[in-house]
Design a protein around this motif. Structure first.
Motif, mmCIF file in Angstrom:
data_model
loop_
_atom_site.group_PDB
_atom_site.id
_atom_site.type_symbol
_atom_site.label_atom_id
_atom_site.label_comp_id
_atom_site.label_asym_id
_atom_site.label_seq_id
_atom_site.Cartn_x
_atom_site.Cartn_y
_atom_site.Cartn_z
ATOM 1 N N PRO A 1 -6.928 44.351 49.823
ATOM 2 C CA PRO A 1 -5.447 44.486 50.455
ATOM 3 C C PRO A 1 -4.492 43.669 49.734
ATOM 4 O O PRO A 1 -3.155 44.077 49.632
ATOM 5 N N ALA B 1 -3.553 45.798 46.522
ATOM 6 C CA ALA B 1 -2.612 47.053 46.872
ATOM 7 C C ALA B 1 -1.290 46.758 47.433
ATOM 8 O O ALA B 1 -0.306 47.590 46.905
ATOM 9 N N LYS C 1 2.113 48.173 45.413
ATOM 10 C CA LYS C 1 2.788 48.898 46.253
ATOM 11 C C LYS C 1 4.374 48.868 45.688
ATOM 12 O O LYS C 1 5.032 50.001 45.421
ATOM 13 N N ASP D 1 2.840 57.754 45.919
ATOM 14 C CA ASP D 1 2.559 57.121 47.060
ATOM 15 C C ASP D 1 1.322 55.945 46.828
ATOM 16 O O ASP D 1 0.477 56.173 46.131
ATOM 17 N N PRO E 1 -1.367 53.429 47.165
ATOM 18 C CA PRO E 1 -2.800 53.910 47.626
ATOM 19 C C PRO E 1 -2.741 52.255 48.992
ATOM 20 O O PRO E 1 -2.210 51.447 48.946
ATOM 21 N N SER E 2 -3.592 53.022 50.051
ATOM 22 C CA SER E 2 -3.881 52.121 51.029
ATOM 23 C C SER E 2 -5.056 51.025 50.563
ATOM 24 O O SER E 2 -5.217 51.023 49.428
ATOM 25 N N ALA E 3 -5.134 49.829 51.170
ATOM 26 C CA ALA E 3 -6.142 48.903 50.849
ATOM 27 C C ALA E 3 -7.309 49.394 50.929
ATOM 28 O O ALA E 3 -8.178 49.034 49.803
ATOM 29 N N GLU E 4 -7.712 50.599 51.731
ATOM 30 C CA GLU E 4 -9.054 51.222 51.726
ATOM 31 C C GLU E 4 -9.149 52.091 50.414
ATOM 32 O O GLU E 4 -10.270 52.081 49.639
ATOM 33 N N GLU E 5 -8.195 52.496 50.073
ATOM 34 C CA GLU E 5 -7.936 53.537 48.764
ATOM 35 C C GLU E 5 -8.180 52.579 47.695
ATOM 36 O O GLU E 5 -8.795 52.901 46.510
#
Length: 183
Positions: free
Chosen positions: A13, A16, A20, A33, A35-39
């Motif tokens: 997290p 990311a 960002k 775009d 990436p999310s924390a999961e990605e």
């Protein structure tokens, strides 16, 4: 005091979030775009299966990261990697990137990696100078190969050899199999 350590998935997290603004406000990365924390965690997990993923930490906060990844997917390229480093925006020039790259190179040497390759948006004088300081040389220049923020962007590849190329290289050791006692 900034310390360098091996990243964990729990760092995703924060990393990311660090990445960002690079996606959203710069052409340093060609991603559109963030990436999310999961990605980001999934990317880290894939990287960490074979290569180092390091973070710079100070007082529990993360200020940068560096990692190596597959240069090309065929076995003949095993001794070559693509390297990346990101320092939290507003914190460059403090030696964080240098600490990360020094530690990354130590890890890659232990893995028997020989060739380091960096893909850089051009022009990017700070990144170019940073890599030259580490002994990288520009070996390729691609014109108008990326499109971001309404404009075509050039890209260069810089490379560095960590050692002389032996007649027969030692096998590459996956990073998880190394016993790292000091970064």
């Amino acid at each position: 005091m900034v310390t360098i350590r091996i990243a964990t998935l729990a760092d995703a997290p924060a990393l990311a979030a660090l990445y960002k603004p690079y996606v959203e406000t710069t052409d340093i990365t060609f991603e559109y775009d963030a990436p999310s924390a999961e990605e980001f965690a999934a990317r880290m997990e894939k990287t960490c299966a074979r290569y180092p993923f390091l973070v710079a930490e100070d007082s529990g906060m993360l200020f940068g990261y560096a990692y190596a990844g597959t240069f090309k997917g065929r076995p003949a390229y095993d001794w070559s990697v693509e390297v990346s480093v990101y320092v939290k925006l507003g914190h460059s020039g403090q030696g964080i990137g240098t600490l990360l790259y020094e530690a990354l190179e130590r890890c890659l040497r232990q893995q028997n990696i020989i060739n380091l390759n960096a893909c850089i948006t051009y022009p990017n004088p700070k990144s170019e100078a940073f890599h030259r300081k580490f002994g990288y040389q520009t070996v390729a220049h691609f014109t108008r190969c990326g499109y971001k923020f309404g404009a075509w962007k050039d890209m260069i590849w810089m490379e560095k050899a960590l050692c002389a190329h032996p007649p027969v290289p030692q096998p590459v050791i996956p990073f998880p199999l190394l016993e790292i006692d000091h970064l």
